[in-house]
Design a protein around this motif. Structure first.
Motif, mmCIF file in Angstrom:
data_model
loop_
_atom_site.group_PDB
_atom_site.id
_atom_site.type_symbol
_atom_site.label_atom_id
_atom_site.label_comp_id
_atom_site.label_asym_id
_atom_site.label_seq_id
_atom_site.Cartn_x
_atom_site.Cartn_y
_atom_site.Cartn_z
ATOM 1 N N GLU A 65 36.900 40.890 32.622
ATOM 2 C CA GLU A 65 37.186 40.228 31.344
ATOM 3 C C GLU A 65 38.213 41.034 30.550
ATOM 4 N N PRO A 66 39.356 40.441 30.172
ATOM 5 C CA PRO A 66 40.399 41.186 29.466
ATOM 6 C C PRO A 66 39.927 41.909 28.202
ATOM 7 N N PRO A 67 39.058 41.314 27.355
ATOM 8 C CA PRO A 67 38.626 42.067 26.172
ATOM 9 C C PRO A 67 37.881 43.354 26.522
ATOM 10 N N ASN A 68 37.104 43.330 27.603
ATOM 11 C CA ASN A 68 36.348 44.520 27.981
ATOM 12 C C ASN A 68 37.245 45.584 28.600
ATOM 13 N N SER A 92 48.257 43.506 28.441
ATOM 14 C CA SER A 92 49.413 42.840 29.026
ATOM 15 C C SER A 92 48.924 41.506 29.577
ATOM 16 N N TYR A 93 49.786 40.510 29.596
ATOM 17 C CA TYR A 93 49.353 39.164 29.992
ATOM 18 C C TYR A 93 49.357 39.054 31.517
ATOM 19 N N THR A 94 48.374 39.713 32.135
ATOM 20 C CA THR A 94 48.316 39.790 33.592
ATOM 21 C C THR A 94 47.024 39.232 34.167
ATOM 22 N N PHE A 95 46.166 38.703 33.316
ATOM 23 C CA PHE A 95 44.829 38.326 33.771
ATOM 24 C C PHE A 95 44.793 36.988 34.508
ATOM 25 N N TYR A 96 45.948 36.362 34.693
ATOM 26 C CA TYR A 96 45.991 35.140 35.501
ATOM 27 C C TYR A 96 45.992 35.465 36.995
ATOM 28 N N GLY A 136 27.251 46.314 39.179
ATOM 29 C CA GLY A 136 27.151 45.303 38.141
ATOM 30 C C GLY A 136 28.435 44.511 38.035
ATOM 31 N N VAL A 137 28.318 43.188 37.946
ATOM 32 C CA VAL A 137 29.489 42.321 37.828
ATOM 33 C C VAL A 137 29.259 41.302 36.703
ATOM 34 N N GLU A 138 30.352 40.746 36.201
ATOM 35 C CA GLU A 138 30.303 39.806 35.077
ATOM 36 C C GLU A 138 30.193 38.369 35.606
ATOM 37 N N TYR A 173 36.838 35.187 33.918
ATOM 38 C CA TYR A 173 37.778 35.621 34.947
ATOM 39 C C TYR A 173 37.086 36.169 36.189
ATOM 40 N N TYR A 174 35.799 35.860 36.332
ATOM 41 C CA TYR A 174 35.056 36.245 37.529
ATOM 42 C C TYR A 174 34.607 34.965 38.211
#
Length: 395
Positions: A35-38, A47-51, A122-124, A129-130
């Motif tokens: 998750e980008p906020p975490n 940076s806008y890379t989470f796609y 542990g996973v989200e 985004y998971y």
């Protein structure tokens, strides 16, 4: 290479230590964060890379996390994180949108490197985004590891903001105020909705003379006329009529810290009945605000609002608030605290909430949205925006 970090290293160290403490309580050896906020919270990365696939690997036995991203985006991580060079990894571009190779398998190899082959990981599972494919590929690549749901582990840590974070939230609130002011100034008959949205966007990104703004986690909501029957509509290119209602929600964003606020704007004189309806909503909002203080349960704030509505025969079952902080697409809420009837979470100093008791009644035919973002203080609350809590009328 210049490092761009908005918090002291000691603050990042404290956040990581708190995260590891929670991991140890849950018996986790490794925490995988997509998750980008975490990721931003623990490293500063922005940076806008989470796609494309990315993962922050937090291991109890390592002093720093390891961040894995697309190779072409590795320089952004070098700039926007405190991480040592060896803890910033990039996967080759042939993994991007590949139908034959999985970047998650590449990431799994890094997990193995830190002892994850037989670890409790542990996973989200509920993260935006998971994906199911992400989980399937990781499980396939790490068949002897034990995967556990650690969704919201970091989110619940993030709900109490540090003094440095609160400074950014207050600045985001000032940007949100400026956005509302611009919307009210611009809202006139004949102005196209898209031009009104463009003016608000310009204010959002330019910010104030003292500091700039940024893109938000979704879109500003422009619920005009019949579209005011629901809370999350976008704009069109239609001109505003001589008489209409606009429920607008804007999002001030300062270095990824985001504040939401809504107002209802009436173009043309509203009826006495509608004016009274708006007054009831605002009375309920103010009653809820008077209840906000540390030690109170969220349900008590909801009850104060509901008591006002009950006097007028109105019932609202939806939540009337949520926690907010770091904002990335697709949502600005932290997915933790909600102000609703059964929420027993206790308010603490440093929490930031959007108290948003908008009303959409009679299948949406009557609606009003006057809201207040705030931070919890030692004795009560402090508003994050100063725009008056009133129905805005432009005759």
């Amino acid at each position: 290479m210049e490092k761009i970090l908005y918090f002291e290293r000691t603050e990042f160290d404290s956040r990581l230590a708190t995260t590891k403490h929670e991991m140890a309580k849950r018996g986790l050896d490794i925490l995988l964060l997509s998750e980008p906020p975490n990721v931003n919270y623990l490293t500063g990365y922005d940076s806008y890379t989470f796609y494309t696939p990315q993962m922050l690997i937090v291991a109890l036995n390592r002093s720093e996390p390891i961040y894995v991203t697309r190779l072409v985006d590795r320089p952004s991580a070098q700039i926007f994180t405190y991480l040592a060079e060896e803890n910033i990894r990039g996967f080759p571009d042939f993994y991007v949108n590949s139908t034959t190779s999985s970047a998650w398998a590449f990431i799994a190899d890094v997990v193995k490197e830190v002892g994850g082959e037989t670890a409790r990981i542990g996973v989200e599972l509920g993260g935006y985004y998971y994906s199911a494919r992400t989980h399937a590929d990781l499980v396939k690549a790490l068949p002897n590891a034990e995967f556990l749901d650690a969704d919201l582990l970091v989110n619940w840590i993030r709900i109490v903001k540090s003094p440095a974070e609160l400074t950014l939230m207050r600045q985001a609130g000032r940007i949100a105020d400026a956005m509302l002011t611009r919307a009210v100034e611009m809202a006139e008959p004949g102005v196209r909705e898209c031009d009104l949205a463009a003016a608000v966007y310009h204010q959002q990104h330019s910010g104030l003379p003292e500091f700039g703004g940024s893109y938000d986690s979704s879109i500003p909501y422009f619920c005009v006329g019949d579209r005011a029957r629901g809370p999350h509509s976008a704009w069109t290119d239609r001109p505003l009529p001589d008489s209409t209602q606009i429920n607008i929600e804007v999002h001030g964003n300062r270095l990824r810290y985001q504040v939401h606020v809504s107002r209802t704007i009436c173009i043309g004189k509203p009826t006495p009945e509608y004016t009274k309806f708006a007054e009831i909503q605002i009375e309920g909002l103010n009653a809820a605000l008077e209840t906000v203080r540390p030690g109170r349960a969220c349900s008590e704030v909801f009850a104060a609002f509901s008591k006002v509505l009950a006097k007028h025969g109105i019932v609202k079952t939806e939540r009337i608030g949520y926690s907010q902080g770091i904002g990335y697409p697709p949502a600005g809420s932290e997915r933790t605290v909600s102000i609703r009837e059964d929420e027993q979470t206790v308010l603490q100093p440093g929490m930031c909430l959007h108290l948003m008791p908008g009303l959409w009644l009679d299948n949406g035919t009557r609606s009003v949205a006057v809201t207040q973002p705030l931070e919890i203080t030692q004795t009560g609350y402090a508003p994050l925006t100063t725009t008056p809590r009133v129905l805005v009328v432009k005759k």
